[in-house]
Design an enzyme around this catalytic site. Structure first.
Site, PDB file in Angstrom:
ATOM      1  N   ALA A  95     113.871  25.341  62.640  1.00 47.78           N
ATOM      2  CA  ALA A  95     112.802  24.356  62.487  1.00 47.78           C
ATOM      3  C   ALA A  95     111.670  24.864  61.595  1.00 47.78           C
ATOM      4  CB  ALA A  95     112.247  24.010  63.869  1.00 47.78           C
ATOM      5  N   LYS A  96     111.577  26.175  61.448  1.00 51.41           N
ATOM      6  CA  LYS A  96     110.565  26.809  60.583  1.00 51.41           C
ATOM      7  C   LYS A  96     109.163  26.255  60.846  1.00 51.41           C
ATOM      8  CE  LYS A  96     114.038  28.296  57.285  1.00 51.41           C
ATOM      9  NZ  LYS A  96     115.268  27.637  57.784  1.00 51.41           N
ATOM     10  N   ARG A  97     108.799  26.203  62.118  1.00 49.20           N
ATOM     11  CA  ARG A  97     107.508  25.676  62.514  1.00 49.20           C
ATOM     12  C   ARG A  97     106.418  26.746  62.449  1.00 49.20           C
ATOM     13  NH1 ARG A  97     110.563  21.582  62.173  1.00 49.20           N
ATOM     14  NH2 ARG A  97     110.512  19.905  63.710  1.00 49.20           N
TER      15      ARG A  97
END
Lengths: 270, 270
Positions: A95-97
């Protein structure tokens, strides 16, 4: 899932393969489109065909969000299917949040509690207080971008920061964060020669390695420089496995590709 | 929406206020919880009460994802409500996305096409090919993190890279990307003294400025150093407006807070 459970699974399956579930409706077998939830049906078939060869599945959230609510439902059904049928599998929400503290807490709640993923990928740019809310979850893992597999990795990640590259500074700094034992890192396979340096900084951490196969990275090179006593690597393959065929034999062909990788891994583990 | 339409709206409303819709079920008035979609009802009431005072709304996706499919539905209803009733409003998906090219394209599709936001926030760490897929959309805007308002901003963003701070390098480099005219930047209000330097690098770009109010930034300081001939600023306020009251008068109190800010802005614009 504890890190030890992941290591045990790797030893049992003689595999450290992660299958990326980046499902694009334009690329999956067209006969699936007649079904009510083609993305879930595709994932289910891929999981059924490969779960004894892979230790991890990694849905990339972009591919689900692109289909709105229906996509989110497919994601939820997929993670539930894995958790119910294959609780030994290490699940990764790619998700690379990353955001300010109270917001990162909401993302952590979304992926660790609501969806019950074992881990999530995060971006480092906003620093300590954007990542620590993820690290606070026990037996959950936060996989931070260090050195990615794309061309743009050289725009900022390899810039010289006070005598060292930025990605090394990111690794070094993150070791001081609270609950840093819950950190893993993304390191792209296309940069195998960097693994030696990275292992000097994070000898014990697991590294999630995209870019083997479709993006040109070499499995043997990555293992030569990146493996540690507990293996310490999760090698991701997405397109090469899940799109091995776009006919009715797609699951069978996916298994063949996964088996090839598992065999290579078994050889390396000997 | 074109940049000129945004500028026109700012001049008409004498406001450059962005209201952050970071909706937490634990913080909204409890009488709303009996409704079928409390988050949407809350947003609708806030929007109805403030749309003549604000030029932009910015839902932070974390607060919606935390409630799974229901949350995604609330987000979709919120953006549709704004687009249908207030098409002049500049909408921002505060999502801080960024991934390899084909994945960023899926995120762009999710937020620009499926949800029809005017803009999205993105993270710079993965470089050019992680951002350009967003920039490819005409009359859509990509708001990249430069210098954020949190404490962790000093972990990496202000590190010295070949004689300049990383965030300045990020600004400088991004100017060379394809369709860079579609870029805006996040610059935190808590660092007002940095705006002078930033304006030397990106004199014409719009800056989205969080951190006024709850996080301690000063509106007048930001405007003093950050404003340009087209205003060039969107000042975000989330909690100070939307949580001004948690009683049945929450929308009325939110309007009062928004009005205070709009008045301050009108004074500054004179």
């Amino acid at each position: 899932m504890t890190t030890q459970q992941l290591i045990d699974q790797i030893k049992n399956k003689k595999s450290f393969l992660c299958v990326g579930l980046d499902v694009d409706l334009n690329k999956i077998p067209q006969h699936l489109l007649a079904l009510e939830d083609p993305i879930f049906e595709f994932n289910k078939a891929i999981i059924d065909a490969t779960h004894d060869l892979a230790v991890s599945y990694k849905p990339n959230t972009a591919f689900y969000e692109a289909y709105g609510i229906k996509g989110w439902q497919s994601l939820e059904k997929t993670i539930n299917y894995i958790n119910e049928n294959h609780p030994d599998i290490f699940t990764i929400a790619d998700a690379k949040r990353g955001d300010i503290g109270n917001t990162s807490s909401m993302y952590a709640k979304a992926f660790f509690e609501d969806l019950n993923f074992d881990s999530i990928t995060v971006a480092p740019y906003m620093g300590k207080d954007s990542v620590e809310p993820f690290l606070a979850f026990e037996n959950k893992h936060t996989i931070m971008l260090a050195l990615t597999s794309n061309e743009g990795a050289f725009d900022f990640q390899t810039l010289n920061v006070d005598g060292t590259e930025l990605y090394k500074q990111v690794l070094e700094t993150s070791k001081n964060w609270k609950n840093s034992e819950n950190l893993m890192y993304v390191v792209g396979a296309t940069k195998a020669e960097y693994f030696t340096e990275i292992r000097k900084i994070v000898p014990d951490s697991f590294l999630l390695v995209p870019g083997v196969g479709a993006q040109g990275g070499s499995l043997s090179e990555v293992c030569k420089y990146g493996m540690n006593a507990n293996v310490g690597l999760l090698i991701n393959s997405s397109r090469a496995i899940i799109y091995a065929s776009n006919g009715t034999d797609f699951a069978e062909k996916a298994r063949e590709e996964a088996l090839k990788m598992q065999h290579e891994m078994e050889e390396i583990l000997k």
